[in-house]
Design a protein around this motif. Structure first.
Motif: not given
Length: 185
Positions: A58-71
């Motif tokens: 589910r962590r695919t982009a940084l759209r807003a504060e609190g989001d995580v990008l996990n690769l």
């Protein structure tokens, strides 16, 4: 907002989104006591690793504060998933972020964590326009501290017994890098 064009490539790695087929490789390292010793979770059983994989997917982009990008970190020469890296957007107002990484020990000591984390710093500073990115770790994790130091991050704090983790008080180190220092490198 940051929605990276994936996969991101380094000399030796592809950084891509997690897929359902990554379960075995993810569980292999998340179930190991030597990998999770200094982390808040684990060692994971299969159910916990399945939950972790679902969260990472589910962590695919940084759209807003609190989001995580996990690769997922994939060695290009073998196609093996060897770990993961993340960037968290911790504050929009203060333009802050946090990085993290986990690497399978069979692939440690070869610069893969540094290589992948450098990409995430670039995304944070150049892609998202962050001012400051931190890395937090258990003070006993000297290998991880060396990764952050190689990236040019400075140790800003040693917090004594500030967290109760896995039945013991642990010290935490905080490293940080400012955008201007990133650009100077």
């Amino acid at each position: 907002m940051l929605v990276p064009d994936l996969p991101l490539r380094t000399d030796r790695l592809d950084l891509r989104l997690f897929t359902a087929g990554d379960f075995d490789a993810l569980h292999d390292y998340q179930s190991r006591p030597d990998v999770t010793r200094y982390l808040y979770f684990g060692p994971n059983d299969e159910a916990a690793s399945r939950e972790a994989l679902a969260r990472k997917r589910r962590r695919t982009a940084l759209r807003a504060e609190g989001d995580v990008l996990n690769l997922a970190l994939v060695r290009r020469d073998s196609g093996a998933l060897i770990g993961d890296v993340m960037l968290t957007w911790t504050s929009a107002a203060h333009r802050q972020g946090e990085i993290g990484y986990v690497l399978h020990p069979d692939h440690a000591g070869r610069g893969y964590a540094t290589e992948a984390t450098r990409v995430m710093l670039g995304l944070g500073f150049d892609g998202l326009g962050l001012h400051r990115i931190v890395g937090r770790l258990d003070a006993r994790n000297t290998a991880s501290a060396r990764v952050l130091e190689r990236l040019g991050m400075r140790r800003e704090a040693h917090l004594r017994e500030n967290e109760w983790v896995k039945g013991e008080w642990t010290d935490e180190l905080v490293y940080a890098l400012l955008a201007r220092h990133w650009r100077e490198r």
